[in-house]
Write an enzyme that holds these catalytic residues in place. Sequence first.
Site, PDB file in Angstrom:
ATOM      1  N   ARG A 208      22.371  34.327 -16.099  1.00 53.68           N
ATOM      2  CA  ARG A 208      23.194  33.167 -15.787  1.00 53.68           C
ATOM      3  C   ARG A 208      23.506  32.381 -17.057  1.00 53.68           C
ATOM      4  O   ARG A 208      22.826  32.527 -18.071  1.00 53.68           O
ATOM      5  CB  ARG A 208      22.488  32.276 -14.764  1.00 53.68           C
ATOM      6  CG  ARG A 208      21.190  31.638 -15.268  1.00 53.68           C
ATOM      7  CD  ARG A 208      20.647  30.624 -14.258  1.00 53.68           C
ATOM      8  NE  ARG A 208      20.726  31.115 -12.884  1.00 53.68           N
ATOM      9  CZ  ARG A 208      21.293  30.432 -11.875  1.00 53.68           C
ATOM     10  NH1 ARG A 208      21.807  29.252 -12.084  1.00 53.68           N
ATOM     11  NH2 ARG A 208      21.309  30.927 -10.681  1.00 53.68           N
TER      12      ARG A 208
ATOM     13  N   GLU B  49      27.926  29.408  -2.017  1.00 55.48           N
ATOM     14  CA  GLU B  49      27.490  28.710  -0.814  1.00 55.48           C
ATOM     15  C   GLU B  49      28.169  27.337  -0.846  1.00 55.48           C
ATOM     16  O   GLU B  49      28.073  26.628  -1.858  1.00 55.48           O
ATOM     17  CB  GLU B  49      25.968  28.542  -0.832  1.00 55.48           C
ATOM     18  CG  GLU B  49      25.475  27.867   0.433  1.00 55.48           C
ATOM     19  CD  GLU B  49      23.955  27.734   0.517  1.00 55.48           C
ATOM     20  OE1 GLU B  49      23.247  28.224  -0.386  1.00 55.48           O
ATOM     21  OE2 GLU B  49      23.508  27.119   1.493  1.00 55.48           O
TER      22      GLU B  49
ATOM     23  N   LYS C 180      22.496  22.700  -8.703  1.00 56.54           N
ATOM     24  CA  LYS C 180      23.232  21.889  -7.720  1.00 56.54           C
ATOM     25  C   LYS C 180      22.403  20.711  -7.249  1.00 56.54           C
ATOM     26  O   LYS C 180      22.930  19.639  -7.000  1.00 56.54           O
ATOM     27  CB  LYS C 180      23.575  22.744  -6.507  1.00 56.54           C
ATOM     28  CG  LYS C 180      24.717  23.697  -6.710  1.00 56.54           C
ATOM     29  CD  LYS C 180      24.926  24.453  -5.401  1.00 56.54           C
ATOM     30  CE  LYS C 180      25.976  25.534  -5.555  1.00 56.54           C
ATOM     31  NZ  LYS C 180      25.982  26.411  -4.374  1.00 56.54           N
TER      32      LYS C 180
END
Length: 562
Positions: free
Chosen positions: A267, A42, A277
């Site tokens: 992850r 994104e 983020k």
Amino acid sequence: MNDENTSEKNDEPASDFIRAIIERDRAAGKHGGTVATRFPPEPNGYLHIGHAKSICLNFGLARQYGGRCHLRFDDTNPSKESVEYADAIIRDVQWLGWDWGEHLYYASDYFDRMYECATELIRRGKAYVCELNTEAFKEYRGVPTRPGRESPGRQRSEVDNLDLFQRMRAGEFEEGRYVLRARIDMASPNLHMRDPVIYRIKKAAHHRTGTRWTLYPMYDFAHCLSDSFEGITHSVCTLEFEVHRPLYDWILDALELHRPQQIEFARLNLTYTVMSKRKLLELVESGVADGWDDPRLPTLCGLRRRGYTPASIRDFCRRIGVTKFDGYTDVALLEHCVREELNRTAPRAMAVLDPLKVVIENWPEDRVEELEAVNNPEDAAAGTRTVPFARELYIERGDFMENPPKKFFRLAPGREVRLRYGYFIRCREAIKDPETGRIVELRCTYDPETRGGHAPDGRKVRGTIHWVSASHAHRARVRLYDRLFTAERPDDIAEGEDWKHSLNPDSRTETEVLMEPSLARALPGDRFQFERLGYFFADPVESKPGAPVFNRIVSLKGKAPS
Ligand code: ATP
Ligand code: MG
């Protein structure tokens, strides 16, 4: 691969559960034996080392199995996304050495098709317009252990739903007035299946579609459709999407569309840093970090600015592998990877960080000798250079001790040490500042028989130290980095605690080095091993030809003198 180091090309990762699935599928002739993956960022922030894991996995699978990997921007939330982020992502994936060829896509390019799919779901009785406000929505949805309640919208007719949805698109309603929901199962133990929202009104301009849309698809709707439209075969994502998988499958099945197989992996979490983020943005916006490319951040542009190479990051991603188990990876492994590469490739040079003057009393005042030094002991082709040796030198302050403990093998009063590429010197006296008592100079003698570092009488010295000639030394600014956080897992905090409390106040030290003359010719972007101090990178932004500014990428393993 489009970068200098392609030696790992034949060095694919060991097999893992994802490769096992793909190999089974290929053997069974599924998807005609092809492999199509994607990396779907994104554009709402900069990529970090965690994304590198996903990038290397997806692009690596495509390369290994002769398939293709798409770079697709998952740009469905215009209020948080921007062209700046998208451009930075493109730069970073390219820098990492991957090539998507013609397969660059944007979810926003599919908005028309997605809208059509939503309309089709309504026609099939599988979606409806819901007027519950946020609070009521939550209340109706219930909790996993108890079924939820049906929204009044669930009973609306197809005609009315189509009409309302079309008017949502026309911009007739304010944000929050209506949403479109998939009609699935309000009693499902999986909350994601309790008639999830698939479209919402959002009156925000989009960085690609401008003001054409006033409603945008939700991630869960947009993502599976994008994968399907592009003919993705294996949709690899992180574990938190495991609970979304039934919805992924439901939407594509409800529309009778091609259904890729979603596969989840753990992850990457790295010690002594944060990767969310939101947190990285906060560090940048609050000025704790000097921008996204601050060399202390785990962002790819930060690692690049620090001096990390793409090959070392790919090597790291290969070594960590992929599993289904969440855990932390020690940042020491990343450091090990870059050391290992630079040990092979970086030329050596001598520089002194914390200088202590040495005067060689039996060396003639104005004699200068050019000593031959090996550029890289790991690479014969790197050749040699000369370094000037003169009466006054600088050594590292930490390489001298007035009262050394037993195990200290460097310089001390009466002791002898080898100067790298030079002679044996013996310390006669340490001169102190009469006021402060601080040692300001060492008076030493050298043995002319030991040129090249060996004594003809076979006597040994245990220590070899680096040095520079005082009158030939060049000065340069240098930045030494330490971990950004003092806590090993800065995300693991107690309730109510600030995640920033463990920020390391000493994560960066600016100082000066005294360098051998050859280093003054360093160009922006050059990498060196400063002997015994670590690997250094001539900062590509602040260095000028002839005037380098150095970032320490990583220290050498073991104890450096400073
Ligand atoms: P957000 O909270 O904004 O979704 P994100 O880090 O998941 O943040 P995306 O742009 O959605 O950002 O990530 C793109 C891809 O990278 C996703 O497929 C995601 O699963 C993967 N990814 C993100 N963080 C990691 C990580 N730490 N390790 C491995 N893969 C990751
Ligand atoms: Mg995400």
